[in-house]
Design an enzyme around this catalytic site. Structure first.
Site, short mmCIF file in Angstrom:
data_model
loop_
_atom_site.label_atom_id
_atom_site.label_comp_id
_atom_site.label_asym_id
_atom_site.label_seq_id
_atom_site.Cartn_x
_atom_site.Cartn_y
_atom_site.Cartn_z
N SER A 12 0.71 -1.09 0.05
CA SER A 12 -0.25 0.06 -0.13
C SER A 12 0.81 1.20 -0.01
O SER A 12 1.72 1.67 0.82
CB SER A 12 -0.81 0.03 1.33
OG SER A 12 -1.20 1.39 1.38
N HIS A 37 -1.47 -1.26 -4.08
CA HIS A 37 -2.50 -0.87 -3.51
C HIS A 37 -2.69 0.62 -3.35
O HIS A 37 -1.83 1.07 -2.41
CB HIS A 37 -2.55 -1.74 -2.27
CG HIS A 37 -3.87 -1.48 -1.20
ND1 HIS A 37 -5.17 -2.42 -1.85
CD2 HIS A 37 -4.28 -0.70 -0.47
CE1 HIS A 37 -5.82 -2.07 -1.03
NE2 HIS A 37 -5.74 -1.10 -0.05
N ASP A 39 -4.62 3.64 -1.65
CA ASP A 39 -5.68 3.84 -0.34
C ASP A 39 -6.05 5.30 -0.58
O ASP A 39 -5.56 6.27 -0.42
CB ASP A 39 -4.88 3.79 0.96
CG ASP A 39 -5.09 2.29 1.28
OD1 ASP A 39 -3.89 1.81 1.82
OD2 ASP A 39 -5.90 1.65 1.04
N MET A 41 -8.72 8.03 0.43
CA MET A 41 -9.46 8.69 1.61
C MET A 41 -9.98 9.88 1.56
O MET A 41 -9.27 10.66 1.20
CB MET A 41 -8.52 8.44 2.96
CG MET A 41 -8.05 7.00 3.10
SD MET A 41 -6.99 6.85 4.49
CE MET A 41 -6.38 5.01 4.45
N HIS A 70 -8.28 1.29 -3.49
CA HIS A 70 -9.18 1.14 -2.53
C HIS A 70 -9.93 2.19 -2.13
O HIS A 70 -9.32 3.29 -1.59
CB HIS A 70 -8.36 0.64 -1.31
CG HIS A 70 -9.24 0.07 -0.08
ND1 HIS A 70 -8.54 -0.13 1.10
CD2 HIS A 70 -10.44 0.22 0.17
CE1 HIS A 70 -9.61 -0.08 2.03
NE2 HIS A 70 -10.55 -0.05 1.83
N MET A 72 -11.96 4.54 0.30
CA MET A 72 -12.44 4.55 1.38
C MET A 72 -13.14 6.26 1.46
O MET A 72 -12.72 7.11 1.88
CB MET A 72 -11.33 4.50 2.44
CG MET A 72 -11.05 3.29 2.64
SD MET A 72 -9.31 3.14 3.42
CE MET A 72 -8.49 3.12 1.94
N MET A 141 -11.30 -6.08 5.84
CA MET A 141 -10.34 -5.29 6.50
C MET A 141 -9.97 -5.81 7.72
O MET A 141 -10.81 -6.66 8.60
CB MET A 141 -11.15 -4.05 6.80
CG MET A 141 -11.53 -3.09 5.57
SD MET A 141 -10.06 -2.60 4.51
CE MET A 141 -9.13 -1.54 5.72
N GLY A 146 -8.34 3.68 7.62
CA GLY A 146 -8.02 5.41 7.88
C GLY A 146 -6.55 5.70 7.88
O GLY A 146 -6.04 6.77 7.57
N PHE A 147 -5.70 4.34 8.32
CA PHE A 147 -4.49 4.64 8.79
C PHE A 147 -3.63 3.39 8.51
O PHE A 147 -4.24 2.22 8.69
CB PHE A 147 -4.31 5.27 10.39
CG PHE A 147 -5.13 6.54 10.66
CD1 PHE A 147 -6.38 6.32 11.05
CD2 PHE A 147 -4.54 7.50 10.26
CE1 PHE A 147 -7.17 7.45 11.47
CE2 PHE A 147 -5.35 8.70 10.35
CZ PHE A 147 -6.45 8.72 11.05
N GLY A 148 -2.49 3.53 8.24
CA GLY A 148 -1.49 2.45 8.06
C GLY A 148 -0.96 2.13 9.57
O GLY A 148 -1.14 3.07 10.38
N GLY A 149 -0.10 1.09 9.70
CA GLY A 149 0.66 0.85 10.75
C GLY A 149 -0.20 0.42 12.22
O GLY A 149 0.11 0.40 13.18
N ASP A 176 -6.43 -6.56 4.16
CA ASP A 176 -6.17 -5.08 4.10
C ASP A 176 -5.95 -4.74 5.60
O ASP A 176 -7.05 -4.37 6.06
CB ASP A 176 -6.99 -4.49 3.41
CG ASP A 176 -6.32 -3.05 3.11
OD1 ASP A 176 -7.00 -2.36 2.52
OD2 ASP A 176 -5.30 -2.77 3.77
N GLY A 177 -4.56 -4.67 6.14
CA GLY A 177 -4.46 -3.91 7.47
C GLY A 177 -3.60 -4.97 8.49
O GLY A 177 -4.01 -6.01 8.87
N GLY A 198 1.44 -2.23 4.07
CA GLY A 198 1.97 -0.99 3.74
C GLY A 198 3.25 -0.96 4.56
O GLY A 198 4.64 -1.19 4.22
N SER A 199 3.30 -0.52 6.00
CA SER A 199 4.28 -0.61 6.98
C SER A 199 5.25 -1.70 6.80
O SER A 199 6.33 -1.66 6.80
CB SER A 199 3.93 -0.17 8.40
OG SER A 199 2.72 -1.18 8.77
C1 DX5 Z 1 -6.22 1.29 5.86
C2 DX5 Z 1 -5.98 0.99 4.56
C3 DX5 Z 1 -4.54 -0.30 4.48
C4 DX5 Z 1 -3.25 0.40 5.17
C5 DX5 Z 1 -2.41 -0.93 5.46
O1 DX5 Z 1 -7.38 2.15 5.72
O2 DX5 Z 1 -6.80 0.72 3.85
O3 DX5 Z 1 -4.29 -0.41 3.16
O4 DX5 Z 1 -2.73 1.24 4.07
O5 DX5 Z 1 -1.53 -0.49 6.05
P1 DX5 Z 1 -0.57 -1.44 7.10
O6 DX5 Z 1 -0.24 -2.49 6.24
O7 DX5 Z 1 0.56 -0.64 7.60
O8 DX5 Z 1 -1.46 -1.74 8.12
ZN ZN Z 2 -6.41 -0.26 1.66
#
Ligand code: DX5
Ligand code: ZN
Length: 229
Positions: A12, A37, A39, A41, A70, A72, A141, A146-149, A176-177, A198-199
């Site tokens: 991501s 991917h 994201d 938002m 994706h 959101m 999900m 809303g956020f990574g990590g 995802d997540g 992502g992270s």
């Molecule tokens: C969250 C996103 C995910 C997120 C994944 O709303 O849809 O794609 O970026 O990030 P990680 O892998 O760091 O949880």
């Molecule tokens: Zn995503």
């Protein structure tokens, strides 16, 4: 896009360098990413704002493989054509984003993209029971979007239920997540085939030092295949 259920790793770009998206997409693909991917938002459906169709169009020339968008956002329908024109191969909408998900999925396919539907952690698998022939991908999900990590929320039972509901339809299950070498085996064994990370992919690397991207991708892939040591 041909269909097969082999494990795909989809980094991501939410975790990428926001000042360098094109180079980051090229770097992760060179290091083994299967999909990219993206994201999107809107600060309304989720409490964060990222980017839109213009960014997708800008990065498209830098992505050789699948651009997996994706959404959101809510509403979705007014923006489908813009994301399809920007080059999205897959456009995923949240079942929670409005009352007319069936029409949204028809509009995504009508715009020439593969249609995905995403389920938040609180949404049961039954929410997509009437959509199984209208989708090409179901995104489960494993964090609240809303956020990574964020910390992984185990959705293994929902994944298994979805895998049974899908049967032999050509429908991907995307996770995802919070996906990393520890959580990847759980979701792969439950029936998932596309792993967003992502992270866990971007950590430790950069465009000028992309080797960690490759190591991280290989670690997740090996873990999902059950061979991670
Ligand atoms: C969250 C996103 C995910 C997120 C994944 O709303 O849809 O794609 O970026 O990030 P990680 O892998 O760091 O949880
Ligand atoms: Zn995503």
């Amino acid at each position: 896009m041909s269909f097969d259920r082999s494990i795909k790793i989809a980094p991501s770009i939410l975790a990428a360098d926001f000042a360098n998206f094109g180079a980051e997409c090229e770097a992760i693909e060179a290091q083994g990413a299967d999909w990219v991917h993206v994201d999107v938002m809107d600060g309304h459906f989720v409490p964060n704002i990222t980017f839109g169709p213009a960014t997708c169009a800008a990065i498209r020339p830098h992505i050789r493989g699948v651009m997996d968008v994706h959404l959101m956002i809510a509403p979705i329908d007014p923006y489908i054509d813009a994301f399809a024109k920007a080059g999205a191969d897959v456009i995923t909408a949240h079942v929670e984003a409005g009352p007319h998900i069936h029409r949204t999925l028809q509009a995504i396919r009508g715009a020439g993209a593969k249609a995905g539907v995403a389920l938040n952690p609180g949404t049961p698998a039954s929410a997509v029971s009437e959509l199984l022939d209208s989708v090409d991908l179901i995104c489960v999900m494993t964090v609240n979007p809303g956020f990574g990590g964020q910390k992984f929320i185990d959705m293994s039972a929902k994944i298994r239920t979805l895998r049974e509901m899908i049967g032999d339809r050509p429908v991907h299950i995307e996770i995802d997540g919070g996906v990393d070498p520890t959580t990847a085996p759980l979701v792969a064994q439950a029936g998932a085939d596309v792993l967003v990370a992502g992270s866990a992919v971007f950590r430790g690397g950069s465009v000028s030092n992309p080797a960690p991207y490759g190591e991280n991708i290989r670690a997740i892939r090996a873990a999902a295949a059950g061979t991670y040591v």
